[in-house]
Structure formats: structure tokens, C-alpha cells
Design a protein around this motif. Structure first.
Motif, mmCIF file in Angstrom:
data_model
loop_
_atom_site.group_PDB
_atom_site.id
_atom_site.type_symbol
_atom_site.label_atom_id
_atom_site.label_comp_id
_atom_site.label_asym_id
_atom_site.label_seq_id
_atom_site.Cartn_x
_atom_site.Cartn_y
_atom_site.Cartn_z
ATOM 1 N N ARG A 100 73.847 29.850 35.191
ATOM 2 C CA ARG A 100 74.264 30.336 36.527
ATOM 3 C C ARG A 100 75.450 31.240 36.598
ATOM 4 N NH1 ARG A 100 71.479 25.812 38.599
ATOM 5 N NH2 ARG A 100 73.549 24.690 38.887
ATOM 6 N N PHE A 101 76.428 30.486 35.852
ATOM 7 C CA PHE A 101 77.729 31.003 35.790
ATOM 8 C C PHE A 101 77.822 32.519 35.040
ATOM 9 C CE2 PHE A 101 81.903 31.376 33.411
ATOM 10 C CZ PHE A 101 82.869 31.482 34.488
ATOM 11 N N VAL A 102 77.251 32.342 33.953
ATOM 12 C CA VAL A 102 76.998 33.770 33.124
ATOM 13 C C VAL A 102 76.266 34.825 33.937
ATOM 14 C CG1 VAL A 102 75.936 34.747 30.918
ATOM 15 C CG2 VAL A 102 77.155 32.372 30.771
ATOM 16 N N ILE A 103 75.248 34.388 34.495
ATOM 17 C CA ILE A 103 74.503 35.433 35.178
ATOM 18 C C ILE A 103 75.198 35.892 36.190
ATOM 19 C CG2 ILE A 103 72.438 36.001 36.467
ATOM 20 C CD1 ILE A 103 70.855 33.940 34.508
ATOM 21 N N ARG A 104 75.808 35.376 37.098
ATOM 22 C CA ARG A 104 76.545 35.776 38.039
ATOM 23 C C ARG A 104 77.776 36.494 38.038
ATOM 24 N NH1 ARG A 104 75.864 29.939 41.366
ATOM 25 N NH2 ARG A 104 73.796 30.250 41.914
ATOM 26 N N ASN A 105 78.176 36.359 36.819
ATOM 27 C CA ASN A 105 79.385 36.938 36.506
ATOM 28 C C ASN A 105 79.115 38.349 35.289
ATOM 29 O OD1 ASN A 105 82.353 35.697 37.387
ATOM 30 N ND2 ASN A 105 80.683 33.988 36.948
ATOM 31 N N ALA A 106 77.981 38.423 34.943
ATOM 32 C CA ALA A 106 77.601 39.734 34.151
ATOM 33 C C ALA A 106 77.073 40.851 35.022
ATOM 34 C CB ALA A 106 76.325 39.278 33.151
ATOM 35 N N ASP A 107 77.269 42.017 34.629
ATOM 36 C CA ASP A 107 77.038 43.149 35.238
ATOM 37 C C ASP A 107 75.465 43.426 35.246
ATOM 38 O OD1 ASP A 107 79.699 43.973 35.738
ATOM 39 O OD2 ASP A 107 79.972 44.265 33.362
ATOM 40 N N ALA A 108 74.785 42.986 34.107
ATOM 41 C CA ALA A 108 73.364 43.196 34.175
ATOM 42 C C ALA A 108 72.753 42.141 33.293
ATOM 43 C CB ALA A 108 72.873 44.353 33.592
ATOM 44 N N VAL A 109 71.316 41.570 33.613
ATOM 45 C CA VAL A 109 70.934 40.641 32.630
ATOM 46 C C VAL A 109 69.560 41.048 32.097
ATOM 47 C CG1 VAL A 109 70.141 38.284 32.380
ATOM 48 C CG2 VAL A 109 72.540 38.870 33.313
ATOM 49 N N SER A 110 69.287 40.906 31.094
ATOM 50 C CA SER A 110 67.829 41.401 30.723
ATOM 51 C C SER A 110 67.220 39.808 29.978
ATOM 52 C CB SER A 110 67.685 42.714 29.678
ATOM 53 O OG SER A 110 68.194 42.274 28.638
ATOM 54 N N VAL A 111 65.907 39.986 30.397
ATOM 55 C CA VAL A 111 64.982 38.967 29.999
ATOM 56 C C VAL A 111 63.773 39.577 29.060
ATOM 57 C CG1 VAL A 111 65.595 37.103 31.453
ATOM 58 C CG2 VAL A 111 63.811 38.651 31.914
ATOM 59 N N VAL A 112 63.295 38.822 28.059
ATOM 60 C CA VAL A 112 62.100 39.917 27.340
ATOM 61 C C VAL A 112 60.839 39.764 27.722
ATOM 62 C CG1 VAL A 112 63.847 39.467 25.071
ATOM 63 C CG2 VAL A 112 62.194 37.754 25.602
ATOM 64 N N SER A 113 60.600 38.857 28.898
ATOM 65 C CA SER A 113 59.346 38.980 29.338
ATOM 66 C C SER A 113 59.530 38.340 30.865
ATOM 67 C CB SER A 113 58.365 37.782 28.809
ATOM 68 O OG SER A 113 58.784 36.238 28.883
ATOM 69 N N ALA A 114 58.546 38.746 31.727
ATOM 70 C CA ALA A 114 58.303 38.689 33.011
ATOM 71 C C ALA A 114 58.420 37.027 33.426
ATOM 72 C CB ALA A 114 57.267 39.355 33.724
ATOM 73 N N ALA A 115 57.661 36.363 32.371
ATOM 74 C CA ALA A 115 57.718 34.829 32.809
ATOM 75 C C ALA A 115 58.826 34.321 32.938
ATOM 76 C CB ALA A 115 56.688 34.237 31.589
ATOM 77 N N MET A 116 59.941 34.637 32.056
ATOM 78 C CA MET A 116 61.317 34.248 32.033
ATOM 79 C C MET A 116 61.878 34.185 33.467
ATOM 80 S SD MET A 116 62.402 35.437 28.064
ATOM 81 C CE MET A 116 64.031 34.607 28.342
ATOM 82 N N CYS A 117 61.778 35.283 34.458
ATOM 83 C CA CYS A 117 62.094 35.450 35.576
ATOM 84 C C CYS A 117 61.765 34.047 36.321
ATOM 85 C CB CYS A 117 61.559 36.703 36.406
ATOM 86 S SG CYS A 117 62.273 38.115 35.669
ATOM 87 N N SER A 118 60.520 33.584 36.073
ATOM 88 C CA SER A 118 60.214 32.253 36.953
ATOM 89 C C SER A 118 61.113 31.283 36.573
ATOM 90 C CB SER A 118 58.724 32.034 36.577
ATOM 91 O OG SER A 118 57.697 33.189 37.087
ATOM 92 N N GLU A 119 61.691 31.092 35.518
ATOM 93 C CA GLU A 119 62.336 29.992 34.888
ATOM 94 C C GLU A 119 63.674 30.142 35.469
ATOM 95 O OE1 GLU A 119 63.888 26.688 32.755
ATOM 96 O OE2 GLU A 119 61.900 27.462 33.847
ATOM 97 N N LEU A 120 64.431 31.415 35.544
ATOM 98 C CA LEU A 120 65.347 31.676 36.223
ATOM 99 C C LEU A 120 65.391 31.412 37.648
ATOM 100 C CD1 LEU A 120 66.360 35.319 34.826
ATOM 101 C CD2 LEU A 120 67.538 32.931 34.116
ATOM 102 N N LYS A 121 64.133 31.670 38.254
ATOM 103 C CA LYS A 121 64.234 31.179 39.888
ATOM 104 C C LYS A 121 64.389 29.799 39.784
ATOM 105 C CE LYS A 121 61.554 35.319 40.949
ATOM 106 N NZ LYS A 121 60.508 35.805 41.530
ATOM 107 N N ARG A 122 63.630 29.209 38.918
ATOM 108 C CA ARG A 122 63.423 27.627 38.784
ATOM 109 C C ARG A 122 64.864 26.841 39.042
ATOM 110 N NH1 ARG A 122 63.780 23.047 36.314
ATOM 111 N NH2 ARG A 122 64.283 24.214 34.308
#
Length: 410
Positions: free
Chosen positions: A169-191
Motif C-alpha cells: 500500500r505504501f508503494v502504490i500510494r507513493n508512486a505516480d502510476a501503477v500497472s498490473v499485467v491482468s485485470a484479475a490483479m485489480c481484485s487482489e489490490l482491492k482485497r
């Protein structure tokens, strides 16, 4: 125009990664380098990557300025290769001793670069440790380039626990942009409470579908050859494919399995083959460079990737091997993990429940015995992936994403 002048016209992009080719033709996954070398038309690309026994020296490779850092005596630099960091740590606990120097050495190389070169952007592959390194050094330095962090799957799924999630969470909140290689990974980020809609984009890695991974009419396709390609690690699910081969052979006696890859599970997988008495039906080819893989896909009857969720929680983020197979016109059977749906669906691939022996055997037998059906499935898969993951498309999307974060900070 000389190189110095050309560099001055392009923004400087620093790439941080763990997995990177050690030499030309290295069988280790090459997607970070493949993307980096395609960005050199728009950026001066510098890659900071770990050294390894037998690796090429630092220098210019395909237009990318590669800096290899040492983190231990060369014979002991074994944290990354032959299975990946997570698998290597689980197999050899002593390698935990390599982690501090691995992280600090990469951080030191980046710190020195930030203070002697104008860096416009950093592309950190993997949230941990590369994303964390980049975030911390940006905070400590008075030079703050734009930061894109890409998660490939293992860093998101396998590195579990309260403190790991805090760091993600610390990394994502302090990055300018984040990419994941599949849409399924967004669900894990939300979790884990790390999904920031304004920052997160789905951007797969690419495959060379125009020149390399494409059908070849000169290659005769076998009628009974199953193919597996990938690292021999738990999440690939190869043990389950080996275990269903007796069932497949009951229906298709001429079937055989070719296994291309290497990794820590090789000894136990070979023992499994021997226990089943299938040494004459299953061939371990070993590691092969990317340049030789198309011939395997072009010849095989069916490609099988029975993905599963590993005990650690690790699972496929995208499954590029399935895309390579589809690009070569080879029908695909996949373990039904979320990441496998990143680019393929039930209209163009066979999905089976992970670890379900009866479903896996039935899907394989169906395709082996139905030529028209498998050819139709393969044609739909090839058409689908060609529009989304050829490197020409993917590298352009990443270049635009990096340009966007650079411009937003300027």
C-alpha cells in the motif's frame, strides 16, 4: 547525430528489475528487457539489474544501458535465477541472508545514478523490493523523477501477511502510476486495500506475434503431442498434468508430453514420471532460449498450462506462455486461475478447475480427438491475442504511460 546528442533529446528512464537476461539467449524470462529495448526510441533507457554467474558485463545491450550490480561473491549470486526469488527462498532458506545485500546494492546503484545523471522517470518492475527502493530513494533525494511501478503477480500474490500488505500500500500510494499485467490483479489490490483507481492501469507484457510467435506453414503439426513450457515451480501445476497422463493414454494411446523448462521442482517431477512408468511418453527437454520456443508451439497438438494457486498464495499474473502458444496457432488448455483470463476466455481456450484431474484429462482428450474443434479454437485465440499483446502495441502503451507521468510532474 552522435549518441550523446541523441541522449540529450530523449528523457532518461531508469528500469529496476530482478529477473533480467544474463546473456543473449538466456532461457530466463526476458519480458523486462524486451520492453526496455523497445522503449529506446523514445527514452534513454538504463537498466539496473542483479549480476549472476556467467552474466554479460555491464554495457550497452540492444540499445539499453545495462548496469549489473553485485550483491555477493559471484558463486553465491543465486537468489533470482532458476525459479525466481520466492521459489528460491522457499527451497533454500539460507538465501534469506542474500536479501539485505541484494536490496541495498540495487538501492545504492540507483542512489548514485540519481545524483550524477538527470533521471526523468523510474520504471520499477515488481512492487517489492524494486518499487519500495524507488519510493524510499525519491523521498530521501532532492531529485524526484516520475515513478511507474509494475506488478507481475508473484510480488502481489505470494508476498502475504500484514506487513507485506502495508509495504504494498505504501508503494502504490507513493508512486505516480501503477500497472498490473491482468485485470484479475485489480481484485487482489482491492482485497488488500491498495487499489487506487486514478493510478492503477492494466497493461500486460507483450509477445512478438509478428516475427517470432506465429504459425509457420512449413512446420507439420503433430496429431498427438502435448506441450508444457515454463518454469518448473508449484504454481505452474505441471505435477497435475503428469498425474493425468495415464488417463489420457487410456483414450489416446499415441499421446506424448514434451516439457520445456527448468526450475526447482525438476527432480521431484522426474521421479513422478518414473513412478508412473511414463519415461517413454514424457520427455524433459530442459531450458530453451526464446528463439527456439516457436518451433515447439508450431509443432505441438495442444499446449497445456494447468495453473494452480501455490501453497504460498502465488499464482500466475498473466501467463505469457499461453499467449505464445496461441500466437503460434496451438490450441490451449489452462488451469482456471484469475490471471489466466487476462487475454483469453472460454471462446478461444479450454479452462479447467485447478487440480481437477478428471476435467484436465477430459479437456486434453477432447482436443486430441477433435481436429476441427481444436483448429477453430486456435484460430480464435490467435485473432484475439494479436490485437492486444504484440510488443508493438504493448510498448507503445507503456511509452505513453511513462510520458504521461513525466509530463504530469514537469
Amino acid at each position: 547525430m552522435n549518441d550523446t546528442a541523441n541522449h540529450a533529446l530523449r528523457p532518461t528512464l531508469v528500469v529496476l528489475a530482478s529477473t533480467y537476461p544474463r546473456w543473449s539467449g538466456d532461457p530466463e524470462p526476458a519480458f523486462v528487457h524486451e520492453l526496455s529495448r523497445r522503449l529506446v526510441q523514445r527514452f534513454h533507457v538504463i537498466a539496473i539489474v542483479p549480476d549472476a554467474l556467467g552474466a554479460d558485463q555491464s554495457g550497452l545491450h540492444d540499445g539499453v544501458e545495462v548496469i549489473r550490480y553485485r550483491y555477493a561473491p559471484r558463486l553465491l549470486q543465486t537468489l533470482v535465477n532458476d525459479g525466481g526469488i520466492v521459489s528460491n527462498l522457499r527451497r533454500s532458506r539460507w538465501k534469506l541472508l542474500l536479501l539485505p545485500s541484494f536490496v541495498l546494492a540495487q538501492a545504492w546503484c540507483l542512489w548514485r545514478l540519481l545524483h550524477k545523471t538527470r533521471v526523468d522517470a523510474i520504471h520499477a518492475h515488481w512492487l517489492l523490493p524494486q518499487g519500495l527502493i524507488a519510493v524510499l530513494l525519491r523521498k530521501l533525494s532532492n531529485r524526484r523523477p516520475a515513478l511507474l511501478v509494475t506488478s507481475h503477480g508473484a510480488d502481489l500474490y505470494a508476498l502475504r501477511g500484514y506487513w507485506m500488505n502495508v509495504l504494498k500500500r505504501f508503494v502504490i500510494r507513493n508512486a505516480d502510476a501503477v500497472s498490473v499485467v491482468s485485470a484479475a490483479m485489480c481484485s487482489e489490490l482491492k482485497r488488500i486495500g491498495a487499489f487506487v483507481e486514478s493510478k492503477v492501469a492494466v497493461r500486460p507484457m507483450g509477445v512478438d506475434l509478428l516475427e517470432a510467435f506465429k504459425p509457420d506453414p512449413r512446420v507439420s503439426r503433430s496429431d498427438f503431442e502435448l506441450l508444457f513450457v515454463g518454469r518448473l515451480v508449484e504454481k505452474k501445476g505441471l505435477r497435475y498434468l503428469i498425474d493425468v497422463m495415464p488417463n489420457v493414454l487410456e483414450s489416446v494411446p499415441d499421446a506424448r508430453l514434451t516439457i520445456v523448462g527448468f526450475g526447482p521442482e525438476l527432480p521431484c517431477l522426474k521421479k513422478r514420471v518414473d513412478d508412473h512408468g511414463l519415461g517413454h511418453k514424457i520427455q524433459f527437454v530442459g531450458a530453451e532460449p526464446q528463439s527456439r520456443l516457436p518451433a515447439y508451439y508450431q509443432r505441438a497438438t495442444v499446449f497445456v498450462a494447468p495453473f494452480v494457486e501455490a501453497e504460498s498464495g502465488d499464482q500466475e499474473g498473466l501467463g505469457l506462455v499461453a499467449i505464445e502458444a496461441a500466437g503460434c496457432g496451438c490450441p490451449v488448455v489452462l488451469g482456471d486461475v484469475p490471471g489466466a483470463h487476462g487475454l483469453l476466455d472460454a471462446s478461444c481456450a479450454k479452462f479447467v478447475r485447478p487440480k481437477d484431474a478428471s476435467e484436465l484429462a477430459a479437456a486434453i482428450v477432447e482436443l486430441l480427438t477433435d481436429r476441427a474443434g481444436r483448429e477453430c479454437l486456435a484460430a480464435r485465440a490467435r485473432e484475439r491475442v494479436a490485437k492486444a499483446v504484440d510488443w508493438g502495441v504493448v510498448s507503445g502503451e507503456y511509452a505513453d504511460l511513462i510520458d504521461g507521468v513525466v509530463n504530469a510532474r514537469s
